[in-house]
Design an enzyme around this catalytic site. Structure first.
Site: not given
Ligand code: NAD
Length: 486
Positions: A160, A183-184, A237, A259, A293, A390, A450
Site C-alpha cells: 500500500n 522482499k517487496p 503487513g 507494523e 493501516c 480493517e 505520519s
C-alpha cells in the site's frame, strides 16, 4: 500505457538485486505485475526461488562486518545522497507507484516526499548514536554502555505504500550499520527495484541491501528466517501474517519489529469543530483510497452531531473524482485487486443487513479495473463486521455515542491499537483521551500524523516496535555493557 510510462518502465530494473548485481532468478522464472486501474500487465519481473533468497542473505552476511566498520559520517552521506536522488527522480517514482498500486498521482508525489524523509532523517541520526560512561554506585568501577548494530536484517513490506514502507526500514538499518535483504510485495515490487537502483547510484557498497522479488513469499522467506546468521526481522503487513512470522522468529530468537493492521477509531465529541472534523475525516478515510493501516475505520460520533456529519460527508463523497490515478482531479483510484472490492462490498452489505443506512455508494463500479464507489454508511449497529475488520477501502462507517465513557469503551473495543483520531475543542478532554485510548499514535484534531521524525507504531495486536523518530534507529541497535574496575 503512455509514452512516458513506457520510457519509465524501460528504466526500471526487473531482476533480483544481489551483492550489487542485477541477476535473473534461478531457473529464469518471472511473474507479471498488474495495473489495478485496468487489469493490464505492466511488465514481468524475476520470481526468486528459495536458493536465490539464501544467496541474498549470504551477500548481506558477507557485507555486514565491513559495513558496520564504516564511519557514521560515511553512512550518513550515502543516505543523504539517496535522499537527493529520490527527490531528483520524484516524478518517476510517483508515476511508478500510481501505475503499479493505483493511488492518485498527487498522493504518490506526497509519498515520495514522506518516504524520502526517512533517508534524510536517518542520515542525520547516523552520526548521533551515543552510549554512556559512568562510575557505578559502589564507586568500584566504570560502566560503559555502547550501541552496536544488530546485524543482518530481513525486511518484508506491504503493497500500500511501496516506497515509504521500504525506506522506513532500510534507512535506519543502514544508519545503524546493518545490512539487509528486502522482499517487496508481489503486487507492487517495481518501486523497490527502482529505489535499489538509486541506492546503488548513491554509492552503497555491494551486498549491503539486496532485493528479492517473489510470488512464493513463505517459501522464499523460510530459509532466510531459519538461518542463525540473520539477526533481525522487520515486517509491515497484516496481523495475520505477522503472527505467523513471529512464530517463525521464535526459533532463532530474532529481534523483531512488527507494523501490523489497524482498526482506527475517529471520535467526534459534541464540542468538536465540525468543519475541521469533516476535513480531517476526508483525509483519514480516503487517503490512499482507504488502503492505509492508519485509515480511520470506525467513525464514532456524538449523537448530537452524527446526522449533520453524515450528511456533510455524503455530499463531499458524491463529488469525488474517480478514475485512473494519472488522470486530473482523481481522488479515488482503483483498489489493489478484485478481492479488495469484494471485501468492501461484503462489509457494506453486512452492515446494511444489520440495520445501517447507506447514504451513498456501496457497490463495485462496473468498468475495467478494481473500482469501488466511495461510500458513506451510517447508524452502523454493534456486532457489524465493518466495526471489527480493517475495511481497506473507501467506505466511511458511522456509529454514535452519548457519553465520554461510552466513546472510550467503543474506541478501545478492538484487538488493534495503531492509531486513534479525536476531535474536541476541550483541551482537558484531549489530554484524557491521550491517557485513555489504547493506541500507539493519536491525531488530536488532526487527520494525518505520519512524520519521519515521529515514532510510528502500535500497541496490542497492531505491532511491536517503532519506525521513525529517535526511537527508530534503536530497533537496529543492540546495547552492550562493559564493566571496567578502577
Ligand atoms: P500481507 O500481510 O498480506 O503481506 C505483507 C507482506 O508479507 C507482502 O510482502 C507479502 O508478500 C508477505 N507475506 C505474506 N505471507 C507471508 C508469509 N507467510 N511469509 C513471509 N511473507 C509473507 O499485507 P498486505 O496486504 O501487503 O498489506 C496490508 C496490511 O498491511 C494491512 O493489514 C495494513 O494494515 C498493514 N500495514 C501496516 C502498516 C503499519 O505500519 N502498521 C503499514 C502499512 C500496512
Amino acid at each position: 500505457m503512455s509514452d512516458l510510462e513506457s520510457t519509465l518502465l524501460e528504466a526500471t530494473p526487473r531482476q533480483l538485486f544481489i551483492n550489487g548485481e542485477w541477476c535473473d532468478a534461478g531457473g529464469g522464472a518471472t511473474f507479471a505485475v498488474h495495473d489495478p486501474s485496468n487489469g493490464g500487465v505492466v511488465c514481468r519481473i524475476a520470481d526468486a526461488t528459495a536458493e536465490d533468497a539464501a544467496r541474498a542473505l549470504d551477500a548481506a552476511v558477507a557485507a555486514q562486518e565491513p559495513w558496520a566498520a564504516t564511519s557514521p559520517r560515511f553512512r550518513s552521506e550515502i543516505l543523504r545522497r539517496a535522499w537527493e536522488l529520490v527527490l531528483e527522480h520524484a516524478d518517476d517514482l510517483a508515476l511508478l507507484m500510481t501505475v503499479e498500486m493505483g493511488k492518485p498521482l498527487s498522493e504518490a508525489r506526497g509519498e515520495v516526499l514522506y518516504g524520502g524523509e526517512f533517508l534524510r532523517w536517518f542520515s542525520e541520526e547516523a552520526v548521533r548514536i551515543h552510549g554512556r560512561y559512568g562510575l557505578n554506585p559502589e564507586g568500584t568501577g566504570q560502566m560503559v554502555v555502547s550501541q552496536r548494530p544488530v546485524g543482518p536484517c530481513y525486511f518484508i513490506t506491504p503493497w500500500n505504500f511501496p516506497l515509504a514502507m521500504a525506506t522506513r526500514k532500510i534507512a535506519p538499518a543502514l544508519a545503524a550499520g546493518c545490512t539487509a535483504v528486502i522482499k517487496p510485495p508481489q503486487l507492487t515490487p517495481l518501486t523497490t527495484l527502482y529505489f535499489a537502483r538509486l541506492l546503488s547510484e548513491a554509492g552503497l557498497p555491494p551486498g549491503v541491501v539486496n532485493v528479492v522479488t517473489a510470488t512464493a513469499s513463505a517459501q522464499v522467506s523460510a530459509p532466510i528466517l531459519a538461518d542463525p546468521r540473520l539477526r533481525k526481522l522487520s515486517f509491515t503487513g497484516s496481523t495475520e501474517v505477522g503472527r505467523r512470522l513471529l512464530a517463525q522468529a521464535a526459533d532463532t530468537v530474532l529481534r523483531v519489529s512488527m507494523e501490523l493492521g489497524g482498526n482506527a477509531p475517529f471520535l467526534i465529541f459534541e464540542d468538536a469543530d465540525l468543519d475541521k472534523a469533516v476535513e480531517g475525516a476526508l483525509t483519514a478515510k480516503f487517503r490512499n483510497i482507504g488502503q492505509a493501516c492508519t485509515a480511520a475505520n470506525r467513525f464514532i460520533v456524538h449523537e448530537s452531531l452524527a446526522d449533520e456529519f453524515a450528511t456533510r460527508m455524503a455530499i463531499r463523497v458524491r463529488g469525488m473524482g474517480i478514475g485512473r490515478g494519472t488522470e486530473d482531479g482523481v481522488v479515488i483510484g482503483p483498489l489493489i485487486d478484485d478481492d479488495a472490492v469484494t471485501k468492501a462490498a461484503d462489509l457494506v452489505d453486512d452492515a446494511v443487513a444489520r440495520g445501517a443506512v447507506l447514504l451513498t455508494g456501496g457497490a463495485r463500479i462496473e468498468r475495467p479495473g478494481s473500482f469501488f464507489q466511495p461510500t458513506v454508511v451510517t447508524a452502523v449497529v454493534p456486532g457489524s463486521a465493518i466495526l471489527r475488520e480493517e475495511i481497506f477501502g473507501p467506505v466511511l462507517a458511522i456509529s454514535t455515542f452519548s457519553t465520554e465513557d461510552e466513546a472510550v469503551r467503543l474506541a478501545n473495543d478492538t484487538e488493534y491499537g495503531l492509531i486513534s483520531y479525536v476531535y474536541t475543542r476541550d483541551l482537558a478532554r484531549g489530554h484524557r483521551m491521550i491517557d485513555r485510548l489504547e493506541t500507539g499514535m493519536m491525531g488530536l484534531n488532526a487527520g494525518v500524523v505520519s512524520n519521519a521524525a515521529a515514532p510510528f507504531g502500535g500497541v496490542k495486536q497492531s505491532g511491536v516496535g517503532r519506525e521513525g523518530g529517535f526511537e527508530g534507529i534503536h530497533e537496529y541497535l543492540s546495547t552492550k555493557y562493559t564493566f571496567i574496575p578502577v
